[in-house]
Every structure is written in C-alpha cells, then in structure tokens.
Design a protein around this motif. Structure first.
Motif, PDB file in Angstrom:
ATOM      1  N   ARG A 222      10.304   7.516  21.314  1.00 35.03           N
ATOM      2  CA  ARG A 222       9.082   8.241  20.957  1.00 35.03           C
ATOM      3  C   ARG A 222       8.433   7.685  19.690  1.00 35.03           C
ATOM      4  NH1 ARG A 222      11.405  14.255  22.450  1.00 35.03           N
ATOM      5  NH2 ARG A 222      10.766  14.222  24.649  1.00 35.03           N
ATOM      6  N   ALA A 223       9.124   6.812  19.009  1.00 32.42           N
ATOM      7  CA  ALA A 223       8.562   6.177  17.819  1.00 32.42           C
ATOM      8  C   ALA A 223       7.610   5.059  18.244  1.00 32.42           C
ATOM      9  CB  ALA A 223       9.674   5.624  16.936  1.00 32.42           C
ATOM     10  N   ALA A 224       6.400   5.051  17.685  1.00 36.56           N
ATOM     11  CA  ALA A 224       5.371   4.091  18.103  1.00 36.56           C
ATOM     12  C   ALA A 224       5.795   2.651  17.875  1.00 36.56           C
ATOM     13  CB  ALA A 224       4.060   4.377  17.364  1.00 36.56           C
ATOM     14  N   GLU A 225       6.553   2.392  16.789  1.00 33.32           N
ATOM     15  CA  GLU A 225       6.946   1.006  16.505  1.00 33.32           C
ATOM     16  C   GLU A 225       7.945   0.467  17.519  1.00 33.32           C
ATOM     17  OE1 GLU A 225       9.402   3.789  13.834  1.00 33.32           O
ATOM     18  OE2 GLU A 225       7.340   3.600  14.596  1.00 33.32           O
ATOM     19  N   ASN A 226       8.647   1.339  18.238  1.00 33.85           N
ATOM     20  CA  ASN A 226       9.614   0.892  19.244  1.00 33.85           C
ATOM     21  C   ASN A 226       9.042   0.915  20.656  1.00 33.85           C
ATOM     22  OD1 ASN A 226      11.601   0.722  17.200  1.00 33.85           O
ATOM     23  ND2 ASN A 226      12.037   2.916  17.429  1.00 33.85           N
ATOM     24  N   ASN A 227       7.908   1.549  20.860  1.00 31.96           N
ATOM     25  CA  ASN A 227       7.346   1.733  22.202  1.00 31.96           C
ATOM     26  C   ASN A 227       5.834   1.515  22.137  1.00 31.96           C
ATOM     27  OD1 ASN A 227       7.217   2.326  24.906  1.00 31.96           O
ATOM     28  ND2 ASN A 227       7.531   4.529  24.664  1.00 31.96           N
ATOM     29  N   PRO A 228       5.391   0.256  22.026  1.00 32.63           N
ATOM     30  CA  PRO A 228       3.957  -0.014  21.814  1.00 32.63           C
ATOM     31  C   PRO A 228       3.100   0.352  23.027  1.00 32.63           C
ATOM     32  CG  PRO A 228       5.161  -2.032  22.248  1.00 32.63           C
ATOM     33  CD  PRO A 228       6.201  -0.969  22.107  1.00 32.63           C
ATOM     34  N   VAL A 229       1.818   0.560  22.749  1.00 29.92           N
ATOM     35  CA  VAL A 229       0.847   0.909  23.789  1.00 29.92           C
ATOM     36  C   VAL A 229       0.260  -0.365  24.375  1.00 29.92           C
ATOM     37  CG1 VAL A 229      -1.334   2.081  24.255  1.00 29.92           C
ATOM     38  CG2 VAL A 229       0.326   3.096  22.684  1.00 29.92           C
ATOM     39  N   SER A 231      -2.339  -2.881  25.982  1.00 31.82           N
ATOM     40  CA  SER A 231      -3.791  -3.089  25.926  1.00 31.82           C
ATOM     41  C   SER A 231      -4.400  -3.202  27.313  1.00 31.82           C
ATOM     42  CB  SER A 231      -4.089  -4.360  25.130  1.00 31.82           C
ATOM     43  OG  SER A 231      -3.462  -5.484  25.742  1.00 31.82           O
ATOM     44  N   VAL A 232      -3.554  -3.318  28.339  1.00 37.28           N
ATOM     45  CA  VAL A 232      -4.045  -3.479  29.709  1.00 37.28           C
ATOM     46  C   VAL A 232      -4.309  -2.122  30.357  1.00 37.28           C
ATOM     47  CG1 VAL A 232      -3.525  -4.399  31.995  1.00 37.28           C
ATOM     48  CG2 VAL A 232      -2.856  -5.678  29.941  1.00 37.28           C
ATOM     49  N   TYR A 233      -3.282  -1.232  30.330  1.00 37.83           N
ATOM     50  CA  TYR A 233      -3.460   0.050  31.009  1.00 37.83           C
ATOM     51  C   TYR A 233      -3.505   1.218  30.039  1.00 37.83           C
ATOM     52  CZ  TYR A 233       1.673  -0.060  30.602  1.00 37.83           C
ATOM     53  OH  TYR A 233       2.975  -0.166  30.139  1.00 37.83           O
ATOM     54  N   GLY A 234      -3.463   0.970  28.732  1.00 32.97           N
ATOM     55  CA  GLY A 234      -3.669   2.015  27.747  1.00 32.97           C
ATOM     56  C   GLY A 234      -2.553   3.017  27.628  1.00 32.97           C
ATOM     57  N   GLY A 235      -1.361   2.688  28.085  1.00 33.74           N
ATOM     58  CA  GLY A 235      -0.216   3.590  27.989  1.00 33.74           C
ATOM     59  C   GLY A 235       0.942   2.930  27.296  1.00 33.74           C
ATOM     60  N   PRO A 236       1.940   3.705  26.851  1.00 37.70           N
ATOM     61  CA  PRO A 236       3.106   3.106  26.185  1.00 37.70           C
ATOM     62  C   PRO A 236       3.945   2.289  27.158  1.00 37.70           C
ATOM     63  CG  PRO A 236       3.478   5.426  26.588  1.00 37.70           C
ATOM     64  CD  PRO A 236       2.052   5.165  26.972  1.00 37.70           C
ATOM     65  N   MET A 237       4.739   1.417  26.596  1.00 37.09           N
ATOM     66  CA  MET A 237       5.614   0.582  27.420  1.00 37.09           C
ATOM     67  C   MET A 237       6.535   1.457  28.280  1.00 37.09           C
ATOM     68  SD  MET A 237       8.174  -2.438  26.146  1.00 37.09           S
ATOM     69  CE  MET A 237       8.964  -1.375  24.957  1.00 37.09           C
ATOM     70  N   LEU A 238       7.102   2.481  27.677  1.00 36.26           N
ATOM     71  CA  LEU A 238       7.902   3.465  28.410  1.00 36.26           C
ATOM     72  C   LEU A 238       7.258   4.830  28.199  1.00 36.26           C
ATOM     73  CD1 LEU A 238      11.580   2.409  27.597  1.00 36.26           C
ATOM     74  CD2 LEU A 238      10.283   1.965  29.678  1.00 36.26           C
ATOM     75  N   ASP A 239       6.804   5.448  29.283  1.00 38.70           N
ATOM     76  CA  ASP A 239       6.144   6.742  29.204  1.00 38.70           C
ATOM     77  C   ASP A 239       7.217   7.829  29.112  1.00 38.70           C
ATOM     78  OD1 ASP A 239       4.573   8.939  29.303  1.00 38.70           O
ATOM     79  OD2 ASP A 239       3.648   8.494  31.245  1.00 38.70           O
ATOM     80  N   MET A 240       7.549   8.284  27.891  1.00 42.80           N
ATOM     81  CA  MET A 240       8.626   9.255  27.705  1.00 42.80           C
ATOM     82  C   MET A 240       8.268  10.630  28.262  1.00 42.80           C
ATOM     83  SD  MET A 240      10.882   7.340  26.637  1.00 42.80           S
ATOM     84  CE  MET A 240      12.151   8.575  26.470  1.00 42.80           C
ATOM     85  N   ALA A 241       6.974  10.849  28.509  1.00 41.52           N
ATOM     86  CA  ALA A 241       6.589  12.103  29.165  1.00 41.52           C
ATOM     87  C   ALA A 241       7.066  12.134  30.612  1.00 41.52           C
ATOM     88  CB  ALA A 241       5.078  12.291  29.105  1.00 41.52           C
ATOM     89  N   ARG A 242       7.413  10.965  31.136  1.00 41.97           N
ATOM     90  CA  ARG A 242       7.913  10.877  32.513  1.00 41.97           C
ATOM     91  C   ARG A 242       9.335  10.329  32.537  1.00 41.97           C
ATOM     92  NH1 ARG A 242       3.160   8.823  36.433  1.00 41.97           N
ATOM     93  NH2 ARG A 242       4.860   9.303  37.870  1.00 41.97           N
ATOM     94  N   ALA A 243      10.043  10.497  31.431  1.00 42.38           N
ATOM     95  CA  ALA A 243      11.451  10.096  31.377  1.00 42.38           C
ATOM     96  C   ALA A 243      12.308  11.226  31.925  1.00 42.38           C
ATOM     97  CB  ALA A 243      11.851   9.766  29.945  1.00 42.38           C
ATOM     98  N   PHE A 244      13.272  10.893  32.735  1.00 40.25           N
ATOM     99  CA  PHE A 244      14.112  11.888  33.383  1.00 40.25           C
ATOM    100  C   PHE A 244      15.566  11.712  32.953  1.00 40.25           C
ATOM    101  CE2 PHE A 244      10.399  11.425  36.026  1.00 40.25           C
ATOM    102  CZ  PHE A 244      10.070  12.738  36.331  1.00 40.25           C
ATOM    103  N   VAL A 245      16.189  12.837  32.624  1.00 43.07           N
ATOM    104  CA  VAL A 245      17.584  12.847  32.171  1.00 43.07           C
ATOM    105  C   VAL A 245      18.468  13.234  33.340  1.00 43.07           C
ATOM    106  CG1 VAL A 245      19.231  13.942  30.618  1.00 43.07           C
ATOM    107  CG2 VAL A 245      16.933  13.391  29.809  1.00 43.07           C
ATOM    108  N   TRP A 246      19.531  12.501  33.505  1.00 37.61           N
ATOM    109  CA  TRP A 246      20.535  12.829  34.505  1.00 37.61           C
ATOM    110  C   TRP A 246      21.590  13.712  33.846  1.00 37.61           C
ATOM    111  CZ3 TRP A 246      21.387  12.950  39.463  1.00 37.61           C
ATOM    112  CH2 TRP A 246      22.696  13.042  39.934  1.00 37.61           C
ATOM    113  N   ALA A 247      21.718  15.010  34.229  1.00 40.59           N
ATOM    114  CA  ALA A 247      21.074  15.619  35.381  1.00 40.59           C
ATOM    115  C   ALA A 247      20.873  17.104  35.093  1.00 40.59           C
ATOM    116  CB  ALA A 247      21.940  15.471  36.624  1.00 40.59           C
TER     117      ALA A 247
END
Length: 821
Positions: A222-229, A231-247
């Motif tokens: 969730r830290a911006a310096e570890n998960n940059p946005v 420039s192509v699709y305007g989203g972070p490299m890993l979308d943590m809002a769609r991260a799923f935890v098992w289980a």
C-alpha cells in the motif's frame, strides 16, 4: 475493459458432465465416433473437463480472480489458462501470448505448485506441447518459443523491465502455525499427500505470525514507493483493493471449526490459512499501547511483546495498572521503567547475563557473597484454578486447573481473567503459575557494581560458578553506591505454548428425558445392595441428565448426573416364560431402540456375563435379567434377539407367564447407574425430578416421579430343588437347596457363602390365599407329618413355599411345591 465487472458462472456444464449424465448407449456412441488422435487429445482438452468456475469469463476483462476453497481446482484453472494463452493450433504455432509472468508468494511456491505441482503447467501439458523448465533462468520455454518466467512477490522490482502479455498470480496467505512465514504456501492436512509444515516449524499454533504476515504484506504494497502507478492504464502495479487473502470461509464461525462432526476439515483450522474468526483479534502490543495511550503514557516501548488478544473485557473504569495486570498474568510479561521509558518485556525471551561472583560489591548493607533464600513450603500453593471464556466455540465460561503431582492438599488458589482464551492456553497459564510459584521459592540478594548498571528490573542474571546454573530475574533494585539487587529464580521454559481444538455444545430443544428405575438383584457384587439403578434416554440426548431427589417434594438436591444415554427399547412382540438357567437357542423376540445399538457375541462371552439386559413392565421391582447371544438389525433401530439365557442372577422368580408386546428393554452395559439412597430410606416414598442437566430444576422439561424401593439387592434368592420324599411312616420329607447372593459362583468352595447373618427359612403351607401352617427353620429340611398332611388335604390341593430370611430384608423370593390329595 472500461468498467469493472464481476463475471458469473457459465450457463453450460462441462462436456464431461454432460456425457456422464447420458445413458450408457449414448456414452458408447460418443466414444466410438472419436478417432485415435481425438482420443489421445481428449485428456488435454480442458474445456471438455473443466467445471464452470474454472473457465475464464467472457468479455474484455483485465483481471480474472478465482475464489474457491481447498480442492476447488484453482491451480489447474490457472495452469490451463496459461496453456490456452501460449499454445497455438499446432505445437509450433504461436499463441496469443508470447511472454507470461508466474507470480507467487515465493519462488519455491511458483516452482513446486504452479510449475511442477500435481495440477501445475507441466502435468497439464500434452507431450508434444510440454515446455522445458530452465532452472537457472527460472523460466518455462514452450516448443513454439513462448516463455513463462517465475517471480516472487517479495521481489517486486524484478518485474520491472520484462514485457509480459499476461500473468498468473497466486493469492497471498499464511498459515497460523509456528514460522508460517518461512513457507506461506504450505498447508498442514493429515488427509492430504501435500501436507507439510513450514521449514523449521515446530508445528505449534501461532495466530500472531499470520497477523504479522498480513500486516507486512498489505502495509508494504500500500506504500506508493513500493507499488508505483502505471502511466499506461493509470492504476498501481498491484491493485491492493482487489487483493485476496487465503482464506475467508463462508461457514459461520465459531460453528466452523467447532462442529467437527459436520465438517471433516475442522481440525485443520487451528494451524491453517483461515482468517475467519481471527480478523477481530488484536496483537498484544497494540492492546497494551492503547491502554497506555488512554492513560496518558506516551513514552512506552512494546516492540518485544509477542502475543494475541482474542477478546478482553474491562467491566469498570480503572487505572492503567489494573487494566494491564490481567494481560501481564496471562501472557507472562513485565513492565519496567528504563531511562524514562516504560518498557514491556516478555519473560520467555529473557537471556541470562553472566555475572562473575568476584565482581560483586561488599557493602555494609549487603553480604559479601550472594545470599540465597528459599520460601517455606507451607506457604506454597499446590493447586491453581483459572476461570475464563473459551474461544473457538460458543464462548462458555470454563475453568482449567493444574495441580502438582506430589500435592496432597485440597486447597485451591482460584483466579478469574476477563480474557477470551483457548482451553490449551488456559491450562498453560495455570501450569505456568504453578511452576513459577515453585521455581520462585528460591531467591538471591546481592550487590552489583556501577559497571553493571545496564542490568535492571526484569533482566535475568546467572552467577558464574553456580553449580545449579540457575537464572534469576531481578525483581527489586535499590540504587546507591552500588545496586542492591533482589532476584527470584526463573525458567523461560515454562512459557512454551500449547494448543488444541474446541467443540460447540449442540443446540438442543429443552425436551423431556425418559427415565426408568430398576430395583435389581446384585449383578457384580460391587453394587450398593439397597440402591436402585436409573436408566435415562432421550432423542436427541441433551448431553447429560440430572436426577434431583427430595423427601417431601420440596428442597430438591442433586442426587446423580447421568452422563450417557442408556440403550432403552420397547419389545415389538410377546415373549413367553421359559426355564431359567438354560440356553434357549430358538427363543427370540424383537425390540425397537430409542437410541444406541446392539451387537452379537460368541458363546464363551455370553457365559462370562456378556450382553446382560433387563426386561420389565416399567415398575421398579418387576425386571427380569436375561442375556442374548445374537442381535440382528432387521429394520431401522429394530433388532431381533436370539439365543437367550432367561432369569439370570436370581430374577427367575420375576418371570411372568408372558412379557407382552410393549415391555421395556434396558441394556445393562454400565450406563444405567445407581442413585444415592440412604439405607434408612428403603421402602419409603421419595420425590424425584429428572431432566436435562443444563436446564434449571424448575424447567418444564423436568418430569416428576414418586417411587419407593424395596432394595431387591438385599432380598434372598428363591431356594431351588424343592422336593418331597415319602417316608415309611407316611410323612413327607421336604428338602431344598439355598442360593447365595454374594460370591456364589466359585466352584472351589465346599459350599456357597451364606450371604446372611444366620441361616433361616420361612416355610408356609398354603391353600388358596389362606395360610394353614407357618414355620421358621434353621436347616433346609422339614418333615410334613402324615396326620397333618391328611388334615390339610381335606380342603383340596395345598402349596408349600419356602423363602430364605434376611435379617435386613425379611423373607426373600419363594420356591413353590404343589401337593395333591
């Protein structure tokens, strides 16, 4: 894709499902129409075998998430999706993707699960399209030149540079087991061939490591310096809002995992990946920080605290010390002030600092050498009881108790903690308190020089040269020219954790139970002779039944708790009388049980006393004891009993001409228990209330009974071999053989034990209901004079009955002999 969407399942089932549902002739026709090449290719056509949730959704999607439980086929779906992306129509034809990223928790996870796993890419690929694994490059290479490269989520920077057409990303998760972060992908399941513990794990349950793992993963990405946005699709490299935890499990907590009878994987919860029921827990450090913050303590250090708080109730306004004390007692940590900072230190993490005896200071107020002491043994507690609320179940208030093996006292030191704990944690706390109290009997008093000022309250020290090698925890420090130390012996080993499962009490309606009193002869000789047995059943069984007794119908007191349901039934046909003591191979009857089951036994087991049961009309003193060798299930809960031994243990005197249909059957397998009955209450009417033990006495589910009991176990058995032999003078010599109630089965003794204070018999000559003669005899013989017999027979047939007399019971069961004119 312009807007997010959630796909639904496909409308059609798989082709394999469709074929499996068709008649056999359709299945045969389908296979006959396939050519040899088609049959060889069929096992690798995933669209034919896949379940609907394993297939990609239709539409122009960017991310596809598979949510399913263990065994849902997520790995197979991912591997087949990769194949569909990189493979063309023929082995060397290009696919729509040329470069794929395989992203997992660790590189080992990618290799062992996604590549080489039982459902991995290599296992799913046909021989002519199977890629090769290049270990040094961490890459799969297909015959058509497509590649798939392995990446670890812990090395996000490695994803920069390579250009990918697609990616297969595994979910994140960590088991709640010791050192779970060493291998977050492994899962402990004794029923699975893929069951493993993380590397170097001792297998103990540990929710804290799971919590720390999720905090680290989510916080990092969730830290911006570890998960940059991008420039192509305007989203972070890993979308943590769609991260799923098992289980997260859809089964309701705490019924899962507590209801192990319903769900076979419930035992896996304790050390598994589930976050259900755990997300509401707090780390011990966070709870301590919150208490300190509310008390205005800003300079505090909780960095070394390690523990989980599942639930903690503070019922009244109090100070921080009182709020922290239950946590300190339960988790074993100390609060010490150092340089203006309140530090919290776990006792189990302490490392003993070596202190040379030569470095100790000789002061007037301190001894020149360490002064050892030991508390008096009389001041020690040998039994500790802790009351708390149990977690992972329906939150009952329970107690755990620990006692020293050599402790003979009944004194208990009781405590209560407003904490939510597992039973194992509660037991560990009591055992730790008990061990700490014993270990801390030993103390030491000494003075440390200024060079050892870094040692303070809460630290451990070890005296060099001490033969015992004991560690001491500093409890008190007086500062002056030197540090005057008072310390007690400590052992970090008493803080090792324990774990176990939990269960939930079944949800039961407060229904009545069905009790039967049985006033029976002695069966083993160990019974209380005058006390009746009680057999209780119910459907469903409430867990335990309580028997309350009263003399007057008021002031009921608990008499007995019946822990197990008795095997009780009702006969479905009539059973005529039969001679006792003989094996009746052809006699049989049917009984329908309320609950429980019966089993057959062999003849030696039968003759040794097996399968003993009672048959009666429901009144306390009308029960025949019998045995059966064969039990056959003929209908649901209905058994056919054959090969019978009737009238056992002296109950032959109670066999009626026929036991009618609807008579009661009770298996005497130890579940029916004797109630407590004073000897003086024998024969007196008493009041009883019987119902579910978890319900109060005045609950409508309790049934009221009034009964008195003669104490059949005291009643002498009926004599046998009652005979009349004519003499020369016309008189009849009446003889019989007595029977014993106690220890009468031994063959070695010349005669059976008397079983009574004196040998005494009551003999009566009866005509109808009238008594013509009544005598008390001390020997098993009587002469019926000819003149007396002739006079008695003038009124018709007479009966001679004989009973042995007990000093406590009176006349026992009677043997009868009929004489005609």
């Amino acid at each position: 894709m312009t807007t997010p969407s959630t796909s639904t399942q496909h409308d059609l089932s798989s082709g394999a499902d469709w074929i499996a549902c068709e008649p056999a002739e359709v299945q045969k026709s389908f296979l006959d129409e396939l050519g040899e090449d088609e049959i060889l290719a069929l096992p690798f056509l995933f669209d034919f075998w896949a379940m609907p949730h394993q297939l990609p959704p239709a539409g122009n999607w960017r991310s596809w998430v598979i949510m399913g439980g263990r065994g849902a086929g997520k790995t197979r779906a991912g591997a087949e999706w990769v194949r569909a992306c990189v493979e063309g129509s023929r082995p060397l034809d290009p696919g729509r993707c040329h470069r794929i990223a395989l992203v997992g928790e660790t590189l080992d996870q990618v290799r062992e699960v996604m590549v080489f796993g039982e459902s991995g890419i290599l296992a799913c690929s046909p021989p002519d399209r199977r890629p090769e694994w290049h270990a040094t490059r961490r890459m799969l290479i297909w015959p058509n030149g497509a590649t798939a490269q392995a990446f670890s989520a812990h090395e996000p920077e490695s994803l920069r540079g390579p250009q990918f057409d697609g990616a297969w990303v595994d979910e994140l998760g960590c088991p709640a087991v010791d050192k779970g972060t060493n291998q977050p992908n492994v899962f402990l399941d004794p029923k699975s061939s893929e069951s493993f513990l993380p590397a170097h794990s001792n297998g103990q349950r540990d929710e804290v490591i799971q919590m720390q793992y999720l905090r680290a993963m989510l916080g990092y990405w969730r830290a911006a310096e570890n998960n940059p946005v991008s420039s192509v699709y305007g989203g972070p490299m890993l979308d943590m809002a769609r991260a799923f935890v098992w289980a997260w499990d859809a089964r309701p907590y705490p019924f899962f995992p507590a209801n192990a009878g319903l769900w076979g994987d419930a035992p896996n919860y304790a050390r598994g990946h589930w976050v259900t029921g755990r997300l509401s827990s707090r780390s011990l450090a966070s709870v301590v920080r919150e208490i300190c913050a509310r008390a205005g303590i800003t300079s505090q250090d909780t960095g070394t605290l390690h523990g989980l708080v599942r639930g903690y109730a503070i019922s009244q306004v109090t100070d921080a010390r009182a709020a922290l004390q239950p946590l300190m007692l339960a988790h074993g940590f100390d609060a010490v002030e150092r340089d203006g900072v309140l530090r919290f230190v776990m006792r189990r993490d302490g490392v003993a600092h070596p202190v040379p005896v030569s470095a100790l200071v000789d002061l007037p107020e301190s001894p020149p050498r360490p002064q050892h002491s030991r508390a008096a043994e009389a001041a020690m507690t040998g039994r500790v009881r802790l009351r708390f609320v149990q977690s992972d179940t329906d939150y009952p208030a329970i107690s755990e108790e620990a006692v020293m093996p050599d402790e003979a006292t009944h004194a208990v030191a009781a405590s209560e903690l407003p904490l939510l704990l597992t039973r194992a944690e509660g037991r560990q706390i009591t055992e730790r308190w008990l061990a700490e109290a014993r270990i801390a009997r030993d103390g030491v008093r000494l003075a440390l020089p200024p060079s050892l000022l870094h040692l303070g309250a809460g630290d451990l020290l070890r005296l060099e040269g001490d033969a015992t090698g004991a560690a001491y925890r500093i409890d008190r420090v007086e500062l002056g020219a030197a540090q005057l130390i008072e310390a007690v012996r400590a052992d970090p080993g008493v803080y090792l954790p324990e774990d176990e499962g939990a269960s939930i009490r079944p949800t039961l309606a407060p229904l009545p139970v069905f009790p039967l009193f049985l006033d029976l002869p002695l069966m083993t000789g160990d019974e209380v002779p005058h006390a009746p047995h009680i057999a209780v059943t119910a459907e469903p069984w409430p867990g335990a039944a309580a028997v309350y007794a009263s003399v007057t119908g008021q002031g009921f007191a608990l008499n007995r708790t019946v822990a197990q349901a008795a095997v009780i039934g009702v006969t479905q046909d009539a059973l005529p009388a039969a001679r006792p003591g003989l094996l009746h191979a052809r006699d049989a009857f049917t009984v329908r049980l309320t609950s429980g089951a019966l089993s057959s036994i062999d003849l030696p087991t039968l003759l040794a006393g097996g399968n003993l049961a009672a048959l009666g009309d429901g009144t306390p003193d009308r029960w025949e004891l019998f045995q059966f060798a064969s039990a056959t299930l003929v209908a649901p809960d209905t058994w056919r009993l054959e090969t019978l031994l009737r009238g056992q243990l002296g109950s032959d005197a109670l066999i009626p001409s026929v036991w009618p249909e609807g008579s009661f059957f009770v298996l005497m397998d130890g579940r029916p228990e004797q109630i407590d009955l004073p000897l003086g209450a024998r024969g007196l009417l008493r009041h009883y209330r019987i119902g579910p033990a978890w319900r109060p006495l005045d609950d409508p589910s309790y049934i009221a009974l009034q009964d008195s009991f003669a104490g059949i176990g005291l009643k002498p058995l009926a004599p046998v071999h009652l005979r009349a032999a004519a003499q020369a003078d016309g008189a009849l010599r009446i003889t019989w053989v007595r029977r014993g109630r106690i220890d009468a089965d031994a063959w070695e003794a010349p005669d059976i034990p008397l079983g009574e204070e004196t040998e005494s018999y009551q003999l009566r000559v009866m005509q109808g209901v009238g008594i013509l003669r009544e005598l008390t005899l001390s020997t098993p013989v009587w002469t019926y004079a000819a003149t007396d017999r002739i006079a008695d027979l003038q009124g018709g047939t007479v009966r001679i009955d004989v009973a042995q007399i007990s000093a406590r019971f009176g006349p026992g069961f009677r043997a009868v002999l009929t004489l005609g004119a």
